[in-house]
Every structure is written in C-alpha cells, then in structure tokens.
Motif scaffolding. Structure first.
Motif, mmCIF file in Angstrom:
data_model
loop_
_atom_site.group_PDB
_atom_site.id
_atom_site.type_symbol
_atom_site.label_atom_id
_atom_site.label_comp_id
_atom_site.label_asym_id
_atom_site.label_seq_id
_atom_site.Cartn_x
_atom_site.Cartn_y
_atom_site.Cartn_z
ATOM 1 N N LYS B 54 0.819 -1.212 0.000
ATOM 2 C CA LYS B 54 0.000 0.000 0.000
ATOM 3 C C LYS B 54 0.847 1.254 0.000
ATOM 4 O O LYS B 54 0.361 2.331 -0.355
ATOM 5 C CB LYS B 54 -0.919 0.009 1.224
ATOM 6 C CG LYS B 54 -1.843 -1.179 1.255
ATOM 7 C CD LYS B 54 -3.207 -0.785 1.753
ATOM 8 C CE LYS B 54 -4.167 -1.933 1.579
ATOM 9 N NZ LYS B 54 -5.544 -1.545 1.762
ATOM 10 N N GLY B 55 2.100 1.156 0.450
ATOM 11 C CA GLY B 55 2.907 2.356 0.594
ATOM 12 C C GLY B 55 3.900 2.589 -0.518
ATOM 13 O O GLY B 55 4.190 3.734 -0.870
ATOM 14 N N SER B 57 3.916 2.397 -3.711
ATOM 15 C CA SER B 57 3.561 3.103 -4.946
ATOM 16 C C SER B 57 3.583 4.616 -4.759
ATOM 17 O O SER B 57 3.727 5.361 -5.723
ATOM 18 C CB SER B 57 2.181 2.644 -5.419
ATOM 19 O OG SER B 57 1.239 2.874 -4.387
ATOM 20 N N SER B 58 3.428 5.095 -3.505
ATOM 21 C CA SER B 58 3.441 6.548 -3.278
ATOM 22 C C SER B 58 4.851 7.089 -3.093
ATOM 23 O O SER B 58 5.040 8.292 -3.004
ATOM 24 C CB SER B 58 2.620 6.904 -2.038
ATOM 25 O OG SER B 58 1.389 6.258 -2.070
ATOM 26 N N GLN B 262 -4.808 8.486 3.258
ATOM 27 C CA GLN B 262 -4.521 7.126 3.726
ATOM 28 C C GLN B 262 -3.313 6.550 3.004
ATOM 29 O O GLN B 262 -2.456 5.912 3.611
ATOM 30 C CB GLN B 262 -5.743 6.227 3.513
ATOM 31 C CG GLN B 262 -6.847 6.481 4.516
ATOM 32 C CD GLN B 262 -8.026 5.546 4.325
ATOM 33 O OE1 GLN B 262 -7.979 4.616 3.536
ATOM 34 N NE2 GLN B 262 -9.099 5.797 5.057
ATOM 35 N N ALA B 263 -3.241 6.813 1.688
ATOM 36 C CA ALA B 263 -2.080 6.328 0.926
ATOM 37 C C ALA B 263 -0.806 6.961 1.456
ATOM 38 O O ALA B 263 0.221 6.284 1.600
ATOM 39 C CB ALA B 263 -2.265 6.654 -0.549
ATOM 40 N N TRP B 266 0.196 5.204 4.592
ATOM 41 C CA TRP B 266 0.877 3.923 4.325
ATOM 42 C C TRP B 266 2.331 4.164 3.936
ATOM 43 O O TRP B 266 3.236 3.481 4.417
ATOM 44 C CB TRP B 266 0.171 3.147 3.209
ATOM 45 C CG TRP B 266 -1.089 2.475 3.648
ATOM 46 C CD1 TRP B 266 -2.347 2.768 3.239
ATOM 47 C CD2 TRP B 266 -1.213 1.399 4.593
ATOM 48 N NE1 TRP B 266 -3.252 1.946 3.867
ATOM 49 C CE2 TRP B 266 -2.586 1.095 4.696
ATOM 50 C CE3 TRP B 266 -0.305 0.681 5.354
ATOM 51 C CZ2 TRP B 266 -3.069 0.104 5.534
ATOM 52 C CZ3 TRP B 266 -0.777 -0.315 6.193
ATOM 53 C CH2 TRP B 266 -2.146 -0.603 6.274
#
Lengths: 324, 297
Positions: B54-55, B57-58, B262-263, B266
C-alpha cells in the motif's frame, strides 16, 4: 598522573596533582550521583505533576468521578467509568489471548525448535515488538479491522459462542474486539521475550531428571519449567498488562472512540489512554480539560501500580533463586 | 534434551495408564507451540507486506522532498521527516549522557542495594505510559509557553532514559573485573579507568541500547501529541516552535477518510518501519561486535 607515587609525598607539585586527581574523581562521582538522583526524581516529579494537573478535577468531581458513567461536553457531565471499562476490558481480552500464545512461543524457542530455526524466529518476534504502535494501529484500522468485521466476527457469531451477549450485534471494523486483538499483537513479543529469558535459565539437569523419570516433554515443562518460573511468568504477564493499559495510539485508532459502555465486544468504546490522546487539540472548556487530566492521572496510577507489583514479584523471585 | 527425546521413552512402559492420552497431549502441545510461533511470524509478515503493497507506490522523490499538501495537490512528508530527525536527535543529546552516567553510577559507584533500587526505579519509569509522559511535559513546559519541538524532544528523552540506562548498566556489569583491576594497578584513577577502559570496552553494548531506544522513540506518537503536534506543514528547522513529525502525521492521516491521505499514511508508515528495521539490524551488528570483544578480552 604517571609515577606520582615515586615522588616524595611532600613535593608541592605532586600534592597539586593528587588533589587534582581526587577532584576529578569526586567531580565524576558527583555528576554520576546527580544523574541517578535526577532519574529517581523524574519518576516522582511525573507522578506529582500529573496528580497536580488533575487536582482541580479531583477536587471538583471527587472520587465518584471514577465510577460515573458520563462524558458529555454539552451538559458538562464527566466521569471515567466508560474509559476505565474500555481500558480494562480490552487489556484483559488481550491478556487472556496473549499469555498462552506468548508462553507457547517461548517454549517453542527454548525447548522445541532446533537452534538454527529458533534464532530467526526469535528475531522476527523481536521485530514484531519494534513495529511502532501508530503503524500497527494504521494496519489495525485499515486492514485488520475490516477483516475482523467481514470474517472473524461473523464466524464467532456462527459458532455457539455467538449466543453470548458480548458477541451480539452487528460486526464492525472498529470496536472493543479489534482494539483488544491489536493489543494482543503488541504484548505477545513483550511477554514471550521475558518468558524466553526465564525458560533459558531453568537448569538443564532438572529437565533431564524429569525426562529420565519417563515424563513426556510437556510433563517435564509443566512439572519443572513452569514450577521453576511461575513467579517470573506472573511478572511477565503483568508487564504485558501494564503495556496494554498504557497504549493510547493503536487503541485510539481501532476502538472506535464512542463515549458509551458497550454491551457487545463488537461495538465501539473508548479507553483512558485513547481518550486522552484524542483530546490533545484542546478541550472546549476548563472543566473538560481538567477531566481529561483526571483520566491521565487514573491511567498513571493504574499502570504504576501494575508495574510496581510486577517489579516486586521480580525482586522476590530473584532473591528466592539466589537463595537456591 | 533432543537425544533423550529421540530415544522414544514411550515404548519402555507398554501398558502404563493413560499413555495414549499422554501421547496426544504431547502431540497437541508441540503443535500448539509451533502454531503460536508461526502465528507471530505471520502477523509480522502480514503487516510488512501490507505496508509495502500500500505504501511503495506513493514513494517517489517528491514524497521525500516536498512538504505535506494542503488541499489535495501532490506533496510529500519532507516536513515530517525533518521534524522527526531534529526531535529524535535532540532527544538523544538530552537522554544519552544522563542515561550513561546513571548506568556508571549503578555499576561503578553504588552499593548493591542502591543499584538494585535504582534498577527498579528505571524499570518503573520505563513502564510509565508514553501518553502520561506527554501529559507531564505538557504540564511542566507546554502550559504557558505553547508547543515546541524541544518539549517534544524532552518527552522522548524521558522515554529513552530508562531504556539506554538499563542496557548500559547491563553491559557495564559484563565488563571483566580484571580490566578495571589492571588499570587501577597502573595507578590510574577511578574516573579515568571508567572513562578510558570500562566505557570503550562496553561501547558495543551501549550503542545497541541507544539504537534500540532510538528506533522505539522514533515511532512514538503519544508524547508528541501534547508537545509538538499543532504545526504548520512546511519544512522548518526552528525547534522553538512545534514541528510536524512522522508518527503524528501517520496518526492524523490514518483516521482520515480521504484515500489520498490514507495512501500517504501507508507510505509514511513504510518509511518509518524501514528506519526501525535498519536500526534493529544495526543493533544486532553492534551486539555481535560487543560479544566478540568481551569474549576476546
């Protein structure tokens, strides 16, 4: 400093040096003592200041604050029961689940697993303890909570246990049960690490003696390992409990933050630490602010008491073992 | 023990009472123990993989170099990274000297009774909930002065103190008596012996304690809420004001309904846990060095 002893004691330079040396020793010792005093004083200062902060509320509400079930900023009705209930319930559920698991993990690492397997697993359990509570809470609210709502809680309701009132109502992703389970994950590494230390120190010949008498591995553990370490296990469990009582952040993220006493474990509630944490931005009235500080004082007293009892058991345990 | 178990004690007593039951209990116990260990590992892996999925990719350059976005535009967590680094750094400066001195007093100067009492004091201090430490610092410093990064650092230092102190004291006690005696025999004073002989011999263990304590307080949120949480989201080195921090940012974003935030939570969590894991690996390295050194001497 070198060869001072070879010079005549009366020589002025030597005297100077010696006093300098003594001064250095005294100074160093003095600073060390000061640091030790500061650390001790700090504990007292924390206890005094937190009680002092809560004092206006203690005077205003009295001790009945502790068993008053109210939290209403509009009517200025405040009490701690909702939060004490949430704290104690989540921590006890966590304790009941975590204690057997922790002991089983510690036994696996010390008695069952071959060394090559034990070392990496022990490291992983240690790393579980290293996950910051805010990250565990993030996982708890966004991943674990929905899983509990969609799978675990419906499953519990489908079993005969579902007839119990504590498992009634609609499953929800934030509530007593998810918070308790996140706390379980937090205290397992603490309790199991202490238990592991205890089990390692059980003399091998005692265990060998039990096995030689024909007992199975489990019987040897029950009869020798547990008997030898029982007070230590109690202290480990209490230290885990103290940690669970004091955890504010992960509980805040997963308990659902509602100012009522829930009948079902699926419902949201709130805990002492969590309530204090969520009001950091500032309460709307002086009354509310001092009530928050009252909650913090109650939390401090509960966790200090738990910790002191645990330390007391540890001290007695070690004294008894030295006597052996 | 394993050789004894391999000898299979069951066959000796063929018809003893409850042998079947005892065998089953033994089997069940073994399976439960293995299951518990697998469960703990599974949770760790589950949390870590979720963070990565979840984390990751950011994570990009902007995420590390730009401050928190205000209204939906792209941004990062550079402000929180700078704030956390400054606050944890200041906490180290405040806590480590005092913690090491307390440990030196316990192992080199105090009698066994005083040392034991101090140990208990430190262990109880270690058990004070982080949120209570936050309220305490709020009460003595923030009230009347307002929030500041220095106060946040002070709160973290209080949490670090018992951890570093106990770790240091434990390693100082393992330093061989003979090292000190050899130094005294050469006419070296006590404080110089402590400073030049004992501390260098124990440095690996002290560093292990420091690194573990840093990893732990870097992720602490509760003490920062009351001391340095209300901060502008800009990169700033002004420690006399409240600074944004990584844990508080994750905490606030984690309760946000906005998927973008939220992203970001993460991704920030991934950064934080990566730091914590690196610190723990470092601690293992230091601990290994310490053991070799002390065994060698």
């Amino acid at each position: 400093m070198t060869s001072t002893t070879y010079e005549p004691p009366a020589a002025p330079e030597s005297d100077l040096r010696r006093s300098g040396i003594r001064l250095g020793d005294l100074l160093f010792k003095g600073i060390a003592i000061l640091a030790a005093l500061a650390a001790t004083g700090l504990l007292g200062l924390i206890a005094w200041k937190v009680l002092d902060l809560a004092w206006p509320a203690i005077q205003n509400f009295g001790l009945s604050f502790i068993w008053t079930e109210a939290w209403d900023p509009v009517t200025q009705d405040f009490g701690a029961l909702i939060f004490i209930y949430g704290t104690v319930l989540t921590s006890l559920i966590a304790l009941v689940i975590a204690t057997p698991l922790s002991i089983a993990i510690a036994l696996f690492l010390t008695e069952i697993a071959p060394r090559r397997l034990a070392a990496p697993i022990a490291t992983m359990v240690e790393l579980l303890a290293a996950i910051p509570s805010v990250v565990l809470g993030l996982w708890g609210i966004l991943v674990f909570g929905p899983w509990v709502r969609d799978h675990l809680e419906p499953w519990i309701q489908a079993t005969p246990l579902g007839a119990l009132p504590v498992f009634s109502g609609d499953p929800s992703q934030a509530g007593i049960l998810p918070a308790a389970l996140v706390l379980t994950i937090m205290i397992i590494p603490i309790t199991s690490a202490i238990c592991r230390e205890l089990f390692i120190r059980v003399p091998q010949d005692l265990k060998d003696g039990a096995l030689a008498l024909g007992s199975t591995r489990w019987e040897a553990i029950r009869g020798v390992v547990f008997a030898y370490t029982a007070p230590g296990i109690a202290a480990a469990v209490l230290l885990g409990l103290g940690r669970a009582f004091g955890e504010a952040i992960a509980v805040n993220q997963t308990i659902g933050n509602r100012n009522t006493i829930p009948t079902s474990w699926f419902e949201p509630g709130d805990s002492l630490g969590s309530k204090v944490a969520s009001e950091y931005v500032g309460a709307t009235s002086l009354q509310q602010a001092s009530s928050i500080l009252y909650l913090a004082a109650i939390l401090m007293v509960i966790s200090l008491a738990t910790n002191v009892v645990a330390q007391f058991i540890v001290v007695r345990f070690e004294r008894a073992r030295r006597a052996v | 023990m394993s050789q004894l178990a391999a000898a299979d004690p069951y066959d000796v007593t063929v018809k003893s009472n409850g042998l079947r039951r005892r065998r089953i209990v033994e089997k069940v116990f073994g399976l439960l123990a293995i299951g518990a260990a697998i469960f703990a590992c599974f949770i760790l892996i589950a949390v870590l993989t979720t963070l990565v999925f979840k984390g990751a990719s950011s994570l990009n350059l902007d995420f590390f170099t730009k401050p928190r976005p205000l209204f939906g535009e792209k941004g990062g967590i550079a402000d929180a990274l700078v704030g956390s680094a400054l606050i944890v750094g200041m906490a180290m400066i405040m806590a480590i000297p005092v913690a090491v001195l307390v440990a030196i007093y316990m192992s080199e100067y105090a009698g066994p009774k005083v040392a034991r009492s101090l140990k208990i004091v430190l262990d109880v201090l270690n058990g004070v909930p982080a949120i209570v430490v936050g309220v305490f610092v709020f009460g003595i410093l923030v009230v009347g002065h307002g929030q500041s990064a220095v106060y946040g650092a002070f709160a973290l230092a209080i949490l670090m103190l018992p951890m570093v102190s106990r770790a240091t004291q434990e390693i100082l006690e393992v330093v061989p008596r003979s090292l000190r005696d050899a130094s005294f025999a050469l006419g070296v004073t006590k404080w110089r012996t402590t400073w030049n002989i004992v501390l260098p011999a124990a440095i690996g263990g002290i560093l292990t304690g420091v690194v573990i304590a840093v990893a732990r307080v870097a992720g602490e949120t509760a003490p920062l809420l009351f001391t340095t949480s209300i901060a502008a989201s800009e990169i700033s080195g002004d420690v006399s004001h409240a600074l944004p921090t990584l844990p508080v940012t994750i905490f606030v974003f984690s309760e946000s309904p906005d998927p973008g935030e939220q992203a970001a939570a993460w991704a920030a969590g991934l950064v934080l846990i990566a730091f914590v894991l690196v610190m723990n690996v470092l601690a293992k390295l230091f601990a290994g060095r310490k053991r070799r050194q002390l065994e060698g001497s």
